[in-house]
Design a protein around this motif. Structure first.
Motif, short mmCIF file in Angstrom:
data_model
loop_
_atom_site.label_atom_id
_atom_site.label_comp_id
_atom_site.label_asym_id
_atom_site.label_seq_id
_atom_site.Cartn_x
_atom_site.Cartn_y
_atom_site.Cartn_z
N ASP A 562 0.85 -1.19 0.00
CA ASP A 562 0.00 0.00 0.00
C ASP A 562 0.89 1.24 0.00
OD1 ASP A 562 -1.86 1.98 0.31
OD2 ASP A 562 -2.75 1.20 2.15
N ILE A 563 0.92 1.94 -1.14
CA ILE A 563 1.70 3.18 -1.24
C ILE A 563 0.75 4.38 -1.28
CG2 ILE A 563 3.73 2.11 -2.27
CD1 ILE A 563 2.66 3.04 -5.02
N GLY A 564 -0.42 4.22 -0.69
CA GLY A 564 -1.38 5.31 -0.58
C GLY A 564 -1.22 6.04 0.74
N ASN A 565 -2.34 6.34 1.37
CA ASN A 565 -2.32 7.08 2.63
C ASN A 565 -3.56 6.69 3.44
OD1 ASN A 565 -4.51 8.71 1.54
ND2 ASN A 565 -2.95 9.82 0.39
N GLU A 566 -3.84 7.43 4.50
CA GLU A 566 -4.99 7.08 5.33
C GLU A 566 -6.31 7.19 4.57
OE1 GLU A 566 -3.76 8.06 9.89
OE2 GLU A 566 -4.27 9.78 8.64
N TYR A 567 -6.36 8.02 3.56
CA TYR A 567 -7.59 8.21 2.78
C TYR A 567 -7.79 7.15 1.71
CZ TYR A 567 -8.03 12.93 4.73
OH TYR A 567 -8.19 14.01 5.57
N MET A 568 -6.71 6.79 1.01
CA MET A 568 -6.85 5.95 -0.17
C MET A 568 -5.80 4.84 -0.21
SD MET A 568 -9.47 6.84 -1.95
CE MET A 568 -9.15 6.01 -3.52
N PHE A 569 -6.28 3.62 -0.48
CA PHE A 569 -5.39 2.49 -0.72
C PHE A 569 -4.83 2.61 -2.14
CE2 PHE A 569 -5.18 -1.70 -2.84
CZ PHE A 569 -4.11 -2.25 -2.14
N ARG A 570 -3.54 2.32 -2.29
CA ARG A 570 -2.91 2.34 -3.62
C ARG A 570 -1.95 1.16 -3.71
NH1 ARG A 570 -0.47 2.26 -8.13
NH2 ARG A 570 0.14 4.16 -9.25
N LYS A 571 -2.33 0.16 -4.47
CA LYS A 571 -1.45 -0.99 -4.68
C LYS A 571 -0.35 -0.60 -5.66
CE LYS A 571 -2.78 -4.47 -7.22
NZ LYS A 571 -3.51 -5.65 -7.73
N PRO A 572 0.90 -1.03 -5.41
CA PRO A 572 1.96 -0.72 -6.38
C PRO A 572 1.62 -1.26 -7.76
CG PRO A 572 2.90 -1.52 -4.32
CD PRO A 572 1.42 -1.71 -4.22
N ASP A 573 2.01 -0.51 -8.79
CA ASP A 573 1.73 -0.90 -10.17
C ASP A 573 2.29 -2.29 -10.47
OD1 ASP A 573 0.47 1.49 -10.72
OD2 ASP A 573 2.28 2.47 -11.44
N GLY A 574 1.45 -3.11 -11.07
CA GLY A 574 1.91 -4.42 -11.53
C GLY A 574 2.10 -5.46 -10.44
N GLU A 575 1.84 -5.12 -9.22
CA GLU A 575 2.07 -6.08 -8.13
C GLU A 575 1.02 -7.20 -8.16
OE1 GLU A 575 2.73 -5.37 -3.52
OE2 GLU A 575 0.62 -5.73 -4.00
N VAL A 576 1.48 -8.42 -8.00
CA VAL A 576 0.59 -9.57 -7.82
C VAL A 576 0.48 -9.83 -6.33
CG1 VAL A 576 0.20 -12.01 -8.28
CG2 VAL A 576 1.26 -10.56 -10.03
N THR A 745 -11.32 -6.56 4.18
CA THR A 745 -10.07 -6.04 4.73
C THR A 745 -10.06 -6.20 6.24
OG1 THR A 745 -9.99 -4.40 2.96
CG2 THR A 745 -8.54 -4.04 4.84
N ILE A 746 -8.98 -6.79 6.76
CA ILE A 746 -8.88 -6.98 8.22
C ILE A 746 -7.71 -6.20 8.82
CG2 ILE A 746 -10.06 -9.20 8.17
CD1 ILE A 746 -7.36 -10.59 8.40
N LEU A 747 -6.85 -5.62 7.99
CA LEU A 747 -5.77 -4.76 8.49
C LEU A 747 -5.24 -3.94 7.33
CD1 LEU A 747 -3.80 -4.20 10.99
CD2 LEU A 747 -2.21 -5.70 9.79
N ARG A 748 -5.00 -2.65 7.58
CA ARG A 748 -4.30 -1.83 6.59
C ARG A 748 -3.31 -0.96 7.32
NH1 ARG A 748 -4.77 2.86 3.10
NH2 ARG A 748 -6.75 3.59 3.99
N ALA A 749 -2.09 -0.91 6.81
CA ALA A 749 -1.00 -0.17 7.44
C ALA A 749 -0.55 0.93 6.50
CB ALA A 749 0.15 -1.12 7.75
N SER A 750 -0.67 2.19 6.95
CA SER A 750 -0.25 3.32 6.11
C SER A 750 0.57 4.28 6.95
CB SER A 750 -1.46 4.03 5.51
OG SER A 750 -2.35 4.45 6.51
N SER A 751 1.24 5.21 6.26
CA SER A 751 2.29 5.98 6.93
C SER A 751 2.07 7.48 6.96
CB SER A 751 3.64 5.71 6.24
OG SER A 751 3.59 6.11 4.88
N GLU A 752 1.01 7.96 6.30
CA GLU A 752 0.81 9.41 6.28
C GLU A 752 -0.68 9.73 6.18
OE1 GLU A 752 1.89 11.62 2.87
OE2 GLU A 752 1.28 10.10 1.44
N LEU A 753 -1.00 10.93 6.63
CA LEU A 753 -2.38 11.40 6.54
C LEU A 753 -2.80 11.55 5.08
CD1 LEU A 753 -3.81 14.28 8.74
CD2 LEU A 753 -4.31 14.19 6.31
N GLY A 754 -1.97 12.20 4.30
CA GLY A 754 -2.33 12.49 2.91
C GLY A 754 -2.95 13.87 2.81
N ASP A 755 -3.74 14.12 1.77
CA ASP A 755 -4.43 15.39 1.55
C ASP A 755 -3.45 16.50 1.23
OD1 ASP A 755 -6.39 17.42 1.38
OD2 ASP A 755 -7.62 16.43 2.85
#
Length: 898
Positions: A562-576, A745-755
């Motif tokens: 997850d390279i998104g933020n607290e607002y939005m999930f973003r899967k890395p491009d091409g990741e399986v 979804t049972i867990l999501r770990a992110s590192s920034e607020l975003g916005d």
């Protein structure tokens, strides 16, 4: 029709109570804002009015610092200078329960009543999508208009409107309809709620400003009445507004500039609307967009907050309030003040930047404390009210040598459940023996053979285990505390056919138990409803015995970066995504007795430690999540998941609890339930609605993910068979194309607020131990047709068990205080009215067909149809027999015998 343009300028400040700063820091600026407003109004400046962001909690927050200003505020509100309400807080709509949305409106209107005036406007300026039943709730509250900033047209990065090929509505003004047919006038902040911010006084600047702003507003308006919102997030009041308006009038004599308010704006707007507006029905979730800014993934940011919220909401609305009603009808005081206190504190955690988990870490630490305080308050109400009722129950039918246990079912549905309760088998008070001798004296006493029986002496399937000796104390109402030690047992038994809104009494009795067993071993378990076979990778096959349908490979875990933020999930491009499909799990039977079986599955799973080094650079440069190209680290850590798959004797499916030891960052963990159905739509629990949603997005959608909100469950059906996954505080899911799998979804770990800036949130990585719970329910047909929704709702609600003494009583051993029946009808709440002692019960119709509802309150004298704001009406018969329209929310009130 009017042709002259009128510019309605409404001064306001959107006040996120806590967000990129913690509450007290934001409040520091709030006090300055309101002090400035008071000064403006008291000086007699030509400053007409200010909209106080639709939430009355702002008044409470200000008055805690300036208590002497309450009369001043009341005068300004009565004079139409300050416009308040109708909400208590601007809460997130999808992450708070149906009843929380009602109480938010109910308490906001009550607070405003104290000040003598309220803004009758459904104000949703920054809500992250809105549930489809909002127009019905607003109509029941006497509110005819709603304003909102999201959900219909695309709102992009930094809150700028971007066009798409197809709009759901060509205008800012539209008709918004609920599934039941209720309608309100909807007004979209098409150019955001800051489109009239910081109006220039300088003539050259003002000319450029208004040329642009007038053109932008005309682009979306269906009338000559243009709305300009003079303010933004935490915006200080523009004190020179009267001068700025005068400059605008001089520069644009063909435009009427008014320092306005919503009441006046809406009144003139409605007189100029075209004969027919576009009608938008149901949810506002930005579905006709590219999908990159829906903010839906706030549903999985800091899931621990959502779980605490679900537990608190459930304790209040599904346990404490019904128990308090039961207690009241048998003569005890209803704890109205305490319930209001608990609800208001809970709603302090419900603003969209709070419950959504998209604020800085300090905010969410404070939220945890509030949740704990709410839980403590609700638990005390539950404990006291259950004990009050238990003292009135006749428990001496089986003699004196028993320990009675009263099991309360507050759901409104008949339930057969496994009850687990710690029982004090024997206790010795400090006053009876030197306290240092008590533990050994109790340990030396042997526990006789025991069974659990019902009021008729019929033995029940049970499991009884010794827990040793423990310290505790009594707190009498008429004396000093009384400490003691007790020899404790854990008693588990099957409580059959617990009546809705009632209780049954069971007894722990000395007697040799019959031989009991459960059909299970290390890799399979079954009861009368389902058969479960656990595979070596930890997934399981589930056979629905009623249909023979087999669901394969349920419970596979999936992990993505997850390279998104607290607002939005973003899967890395091409990741399986990684899965546990080819992992070997440790599998052990940890409980197997007459009442239930539990198989433990342990995964020691190596996953990437975090995102790669590029991720830090992209965050520092404020690269929007859509445009990030980071990947995952090559370094790995162990993700340990311990899963308990539990099958109770009478359960319609397995209950699952996963304990996650999270050592990784920047990732998302989901659990998958493939169905192999062929269907284009699914059902999910929402606010007063079992909503139907498409499995695939609209053609404008570009985001690879198509995530959704849920309340208590998500369900797929092919018309013949169905699978429903219920949850406790897990609000995010997706329907995957492959195998038509439900992914929760049972867990999501992110590192920034975003916005709008760089706000690191290391605690949003959710390192450490986390627990997720769900239930898998197979059924025939849809979740509504099969009434599996009742099982899903009940999964969240605990039964309450009270140990009591042997005594006489005026209440029978088994009893129901309230009875009702209605196919496809769901119970929502039972409470006393806020301003009188009438019992208020609320349901909603989950179907598209009219349904019959019958209901009787045992102590009721007369009934009447009410609304969500508890209005009164002409009485009906005590026994209610009425029809509920498709998707209708209905509230019935009962007068109660004194």
């Amino acid at each position: 029709m009017e042709t002259k343009t009128t510019a309605h300028i409404i001064s306001h400040s959107h006040w996120d109570r806590e967000w990129y700063m913690p509450f007290e820091k934001h409040r520091y600026y709030l006090v300055k804002l309101i002090d400035t407003l008071i000064d403006l109004f008291e000086k007699g400046e030509d400053f007409q009015s200010f909209h106080l962001d639709g939430q009355t909690i702002i008044l409470e927050d200000y008055l805690q610092i300036r208590p002497s200003k309450k009369d001043t505020l009341r005068k300004l509100i009565l004079a139409g200078k300050l416009h308040i309400g109708p909400w208590y807080v601007l809460q997130d709509a999808f992450l708070t329960s149906s009843e929380a949305n009602v109480r938010n409106l109910l308490y906001g209107l009550q607070d405003a009543k104290e000040y003598g005036a309220v803004s009758k406007l459904g104000y949703f300026p920054d809500t992250f999508g809105i549930y489809g039943q909002a127009p019905q709730l607003l109509q029941q509250a006497g509110i005819q208009t709603a304003t909102f900033g999201r959900g219909v047209k695309p709102t992009g990065f930094n809150n700028m409107v971007s066009d798409a090929k197809t709009f759901e509505s060509p205008y800012s003004e539209l008709t918004w309809k609920s599934p039941d047919g209720s309608e309100v006038l909807g007004i979209l902040f098409a150019n955001w709620y800051s489109n009239g911010n910081e109006v220039p006084v300088d003539r050259d600047q003002a000319k450029k400003y208004w040329e642009t702003k007038l053109s932008d507003a005309k682009r979306y308006s269906s009338t000559p009445h243009l709305l300009f919102m003079n303010g933004c997030d935490h915006q200080p009041v523009q004190t020179d507004m009267s001068e700025a308006i005068q400059v605008a009038r001089e520069l644009f004599p063909d435009v009427t500039f008014i320092h306005s308010n919503f009441d006046d704006y809406i009144e003139t707007l409605t007189q100029s609307l075209p004969e027919k507006l576009q009608t938008i029905t149901g949810e506002l979730r930005n579905q006709r967009t590219d999908g990159w800014s829906t903010l839906v993934n706030t549903a999985s940011a800091r899931i621990y907050l959502k779980q605490m919220n679900q537990e608190c909401q459930t304790l209040l609305e599904k346990v404490a309030e019904p128990l308090a009603v039961f207690s009241h009808v048998v003569g005890y005081e209803y704890p109205r003040d305490y319930l209001r206190y608990a609800w208001k504190m809970l709603m302090e955690n419900h603003p969209h930047d709070s419950i959504c988990g998209c604020s800085v870490d300090e905010v969410h630490r404070e939220m945890v404390t509030r949740f704990e305080k709410v839980n403590q308050t609700a638990s005390m109400i539950v404990e006291e009210k259950a004990k009050e009722i238990a003292t009135l129950i006749k428990t001496n039918q089986l003699g004196a040598d028993v320990i009675p246990m009263v099991v309360f079912n507050t759901t409104g549905n008949t339930r057969s459940v496994v009850v687990e309760r710690e029982i004090e088998f024997e206790k010795i008070y400090f006053s009876e023996m030197p306290f240092s001798e008590i533990p050994d004296a109790l340990r030396m006493k042997e526990i006789p053979a025991l069974v659990v029986v019902d009021k008729d002496g019929m033995e029940l399937d049970s499991s009884i285990d010794e827990l040793g000796v423990a310290f505790h104390y009594d707190l009498p109402d008429d004396g000093f505390r009384r400490p003691y030690y007790a020899k404790k047992l854990r008693v588990s038994f099957v409580a059959n056919e617990l009546p809705g809104f009632g209780y049954k009494t069971f007894y722990l009795k000395q007697q040799a138990p019959k031989i009991q067993h459960q059909i299970s071993n290390d890799h399979f378990m079954e009861n009368q409803y389902v058969h479960i076979h656990i595979h070596e990778n930890g997934s399981y096959s589930l056979t629905d015995k009623s249909t023979g349908k087999v669901y394969e490979n349920l419970g596979i875990y999936e992990n993505s970066g997850d390279i998104g933020n607290e607002y939005m999930f973003r899967k890395p491009d091409g990741e399986v995504p990684l899965t546990t499909q080819n992992q070997k799990a440790q599998i052990n039977m940890i409980e197997n007795n007459a009442v239930r079986s539990i198989i433990e599955v342990v995964h020691e799973w190596e996953i990437p430690k975090e995102a790669d080094e590029q991720f830090e650079l992209e965050k520092e440069k404020l690269v929007w999540h859509k445009d990030r190209t980071s990947g995952r680290s090559t370094e790995v850590v162990t993700l340990r998941i311990t899963t308990h798959i539990q099958l109770d004797q009478k359960a319609k499916g397995p209950k699952v609890k996963a304990t996650i030891e999270n050592n990784a960052k920047d990732h998302r963990l989901r659990v998958l339930f493939p169905t192999d159905f062929t269907t284009t739509e699914h059902h999910a629990d929402s606010v007063f609605e079992v909503v139907t949603r498409p499995n695939t997005p609209e053609r404008e959608w570009e985001n690879p993910s198509f995530d959704h909100h849920q309340q208590a469950f998500v369900s797929l059906s092919d018309g013949t068979n169905g699978l429903t996954v219920a949850n406790k505080g897990l609000h995010e899911y997706e329907i995957l194309n492959e195998n038509q799998a439900i992914a929760v979804t049972i867990l999501r770990a992110s590192s920034e607020l975003g916005d709008w800036g760089l706000f690191p949130t290391p605690e949003a990585q959710c390192l450490g131990t986390h627990v997720a719970e769900w239930m898998v329910i197979p059924h025939q047909g849809t979740v509504v047709e099969s009434e599996a929704y009742k099982e899903a709702y009940d999964f969240q609600v605990p039964v309450i068990t009270v140990q009591t003494g042997v005594h006489e009583g005026s209440l029978p051993a088994d009893h129901s205080f309230f009875s009702w029946d209605g196919k496809a009808v769901a119970f929502s709440s039972m409470k006393l009215a806020e301003e009188r002692d009438d019992v208020m019960v609320r349901w909603f119709n989950t179907s598209n067909q009219e349904q019959a509802l019958t209901a009787t309150l045992k102590n009721g004298t007369s009934a009447y149809k009410s609304t969500i704001i508890e209005t009164t009406a002409e009485p009906m018969q005590t026994h209610v027999n009425t029809e509920i329209k498709p998707y209708e929310i209905v509230t019935i009130g009962w007068k109660v015998e004194e």
